[in-house]
Design an enzyme around this catalytic site. Structure first.
Site, PDB file in Angstrom:
ATOM      1  N   LYS A   1      19.201   5.007  -5.819  1.00 28.54           N
ATOM      2  CA  LYS A   1      18.776   5.492  -7.136  1.00 28.54           C
ATOM      3  C   LYS A   1      17.253   5.641  -7.116  1.00 28.54           C
ATOM      4  O   LYS A   1      16.528   4.664  -7.103  1.00 28.54           O
ATOM      5  CB  LYS A   1      19.187   4.470  -8.210  1.00 28.54           C
ATOM      6  CG  LYS A   1      18.869   4.931  -9.614  1.00 28.54           C
ATOM      7  CD  LYS A   1      17.825   4.016 -10.230  1.00 28.54           C
ATOM      8  CE  LYS A   1      17.356   4.502 -11.566  1.00 28.54           C
ATOM      9  NZ  LYS A   1      16.322   5.557 -11.462  1.00 28.54           N
TER      10      LYS A   1
ATOM     11  N   GLU B   1      -1.287  -6.789 -12.683  1.00 31.31           N
ATOM     12  CA  GLU B   1      -1.353  -5.507 -11.989  1.00 31.31           C
ATOM     13  C   GLU B   1      -1.579  -4.364 -12.992  1.00 31.31           C
ATOM     14  O   GLU B   1      -0.915  -4.303 -14.021  1.00 31.31           O
ATOM     15  CB  GLU B   1      -0.017  -5.295 -11.269  1.00 31.31           C
ATOM     16  CG  GLU B   1       0.022  -4.080 -10.388  1.00 31.31           C
ATOM     17  CD  GLU B   1       1.381  -3.923  -9.696  1.00 31.31           C
ATOM     18  OE1 GLU B   1       2.411  -4.065 -10.363  1.00 31.31           O
ATOM     19  OE2 GLU B   1       1.382  -3.637  -8.480  1.00 31.31           O
TER      20      GLU B   1
ATOM     21  N   GLU C   1      10.999  -6.325  -3.620  1.00 35.61           N
ATOM     22  CA  GLU C   1       9.623  -6.058  -3.159  1.00 35.61           C
ATOM     23  C   GLU C   1       8.862  -5.633  -4.414  1.00 35.61           C
ATOM     24  O   GLU C   1       9.104  -4.554  -4.948  1.00 35.61           O
ATOM     25  CB  GLU C   1       9.585  -4.942  -2.107  1.00 35.61           C
ATOM     26  CG  GLU C   1      10.653  -5.011  -1.021  1.00 35.61           C
ATOM     27  CD  GLU C   1      10.591  -6.238  -0.154  1.00 35.61           C
ATOM     28  OE1 GLU C   1       9.488  -6.797  -0.010  1.00 35.61           O
ATOM     29  OE2 GLU C   1      11.636  -6.659   0.358  1.00 35.61           O
TER      30      GLU C   1
ATOM     31  N   CYS D   1       1.227  -0.434  -4.127  1.00 36.08           N
ATOM     32  CA  CYS D   1       1.561  -1.844  -4.376  1.00 36.08           C
ATOM     33  C   CYS D   1       0.532  -2.786  -3.758  1.00 36.08           C
ATOM     34  O   CYS D   1       0.187  -3.801  -4.339  1.00 36.08           O
ATOM     35  CB  CYS D   1       2.958  -2.162  -3.854  1.00 36.08           C
ATOM     36  SG  CYS D   1       3.175  -1.783  -2.115  1.00 36.08           S
TER      37      CYS D   1
END
Ligand code: NAD
Length: 496
Positions: free
Chosen positions: A189, A399, A265, A300
């Protein structure tokens, strides 16, 4: 060598049709629904996607299960699987520019980076895992005389993969290539704003000879398609890259369904530490600027927390400011651009909110801090530096996933380690020092899955990317990723 005219020729190429790819067939969503797709480059429509339903997920998982159980892929000789995997890599290379441009139109990454990090990296990943097909052995245990203990390594069965919008091809390949190499079937997906290049990749996989049903893609919303995949009772392992919030949900879905293994992750707030003993401050500033501003910070492992020794703090800030202001922000399909668009309006608004918050927290704005190029219709934010960032503030702790770096001074090595380890994350880090002993001490002391020394970014598929702390619970890339999509089985045999 890619020419600008080659890129321009693909700017308006037709995107894939708004359909899933299930059991080798392009099919509409079960209720026929589609969702609009908008390019972040100019705000214009870029095709549409099938808006997947839970019935579509059922259909894809059933196809994957049938394919796994009848052995059309799982039952092939490993060398035969290897051949197809190499053919997939060949086709990715042959369609390199087409895949890169399609992905850039979808998510706004600058083409110069996308060419390397997307199809370039995906092809390398398929080649790397192609070679594992016939090189991963089982084991024989050191059992007493009269017994034989064989340890088999088997594919898990049906793997679900849910991936984010940054680097869709690279990250999809990190999931797909090891899973397929070991004989699993997969349902993937993609993210809502980065599905196009994955749809094309899956077409190429079929062209390369991957049998129908082995790899299926269902597009649509995370809260519908992703949730259905997470809750599905016939998915054996879920591989996820994305935000911590969604990662937590996936663990819940597993607990509420079949206890499938879930590998996450997740995000980071990676410290990049500059010591006064690193002689080439200009190099540290240049590479560190790239480490946060390339792909407009939607990386990331971005080095979003710069920790700089107090004695070189101001000169380093000056150099970093010059590098930030030299970044070429704009049309991601221009080969000269070094920082592309923000992937969506939603993400753009979220970054701007975080910039405002840093201002109210008292951080000193050195450069940037605003949306730019609005008349293009695209979503662009100027590379932004905040200095004197309080290590406990939101800017230092959470973040942003945008072109924003917070800089904080430190006094000595112990202070640098304390600051580096002061968030809940542990994805990546950087250390700039000419002292070899210090470099090794810092690598050991920093809690992160990868510590770069005198560079930032670039580890290839041969080494793992592992989240420490709340940055995840598994490893992508390298032979260590094989663990996630295989299971062990013991045969205990009496020898009379
Ligand atoms: P996201 O978590 O919003 O979305 C990721 C995927 O999850 C998308 O496909 C989305 O549709 C799906 N999803 C959303 N809600 C869901 C739900 N309720 N159930 C199941 N699936 C759902 O993340 P994003 O904004 O696309 O990506 C950015 C994040 O990914 C950042 O935090 C970034 O650091 C992280 N990331 C991590 C790595 C790594 O290797 N550790 C690499 C790239 C990005």
């Amino acid at each position: 060598m890619v020419e600008q005219s080659d890129v321009d020729a693909l700017r308006t190429a037709s995107p894939p049709s708004p359909q899933h790819l299930i059991d080798g067939q392009k099919i509409d969503a079960s209720d026929g629904a589609v969702m609009a797709n908008t390019s972040p480059i100019d705000g214009q429509a870029l095709g549409a996607l099938a808006r997947g339903t839970s019935e579509d997920v059922d259909r894809a998982v059933a196809a994957a299960r049938r394919a796994f159980d009848d052995g059309r892929w799982s039952g092939l000789a490993p060398a035969a699987r290897k051949k197809v995997m190499h053919r997939i890599a060949d086709l990715i290379e042959q369609h390199m520019l087409e895949l890169a441009v399609l992905g850039v139109r979808d998510n706004g990454t600058e083409i110069s980076m996308a060419l390397r990090a997307e199809p370039g990296s995906a092809a390398g990943t398929f080649r790397y895992y192609a070679e594992t097909c016939d090189k991963i052995n089982g084991d024989i245990a050191p059992t007493p005389p009269g017994t034989l203990g064989l340890i088999h390594r088997e594919p898990v069965g049906v793997v679900g993969a849910i991936v984010p919008w940054n680097f869709p091809l690279m990250i999809a390949a990190w999931k797909l290539a090891p899973a397929l190499a070991m004989g699993n079937s997969v349902v993937i997906k993609p993210a809502e704003v980065a599905s196009m290049s994955i749809l094309r990749l899956v077409e190429l996989c079929h062209e390369a000879g991957l049998p129908d049903g082995v790899l299926n893609v269902v597009t649509g919303e995370g809260a519908v398609v992703g949730e259905a995949l997470g809750l599905h009772g016939d998915v054996d392992v879920l591989l996820f890259t994305g935000s911590g919030g969604v990662g937590r949900r996936l663990l819940e879905y597993s607990a509420r369904s079949n206890l499938k293994r879930v590998y996450l992750e997740l995000g980071g707030k990676s410290p990049n530490v500059v010591f006064e003993d690193f002689a080439n401050l200009g190099k540290a500033a240049k590479v560190s600027a790239g480490g946060i501003f390339r792909d407009s910070g939607q990386v990331c492992v971005a080095g979003s927390r710069l920790l700089v020794q107090r004695s070189v703090y101001e000169p380093f800030l000056d150099a970093l400011k010059a590098e930030a202001e030299a970044m070429v922000v704009g049309d991601p399909l221009d080969l000269r651009t070094t920082a592309g668009a923000i992937a969506s309006q939603t993400q753009c608004a979220s970054i701007l909110t975080r910039i405002e918050r840093a201002r109210t927290e008292g951080a000193r704005l050195v450069t940037g801090g605003a949306r730019i190029l609005e008349s293009s219709g695209g979503t662009f934010i100027a590379p932004t530096i905040f200095a004197d960032v309080d290590p406990q503030s939101n800017m230092a702790q959470e973040e942003v996933f945008g072109p924003v770096v917070g800089v904080t001074p430190f006094d000595d090595e112990a202070h640098a380690i304390e600051l580096a380890n002061s968030t809940v994350y542990g994805l990546a880090a950087g250390v700039w020092t000419d002292n070899l002993n210090r470099a090794h001490r810092m690598v050991r002391a920093i809690k992160a899955g990868v510590v770069h020394v005198n560079t930032y970014g670039g580890p290839d598929v041969t080494v793992p990317l592992t989240g420490h702390g709340q940055s995840g619970n598994g490893s992508d890339k390298s032979l260590y990723a094989i663990e996630k999509i295989t299971k062990l089985k013991t045969a205990w045999i009496a020898l009379d």
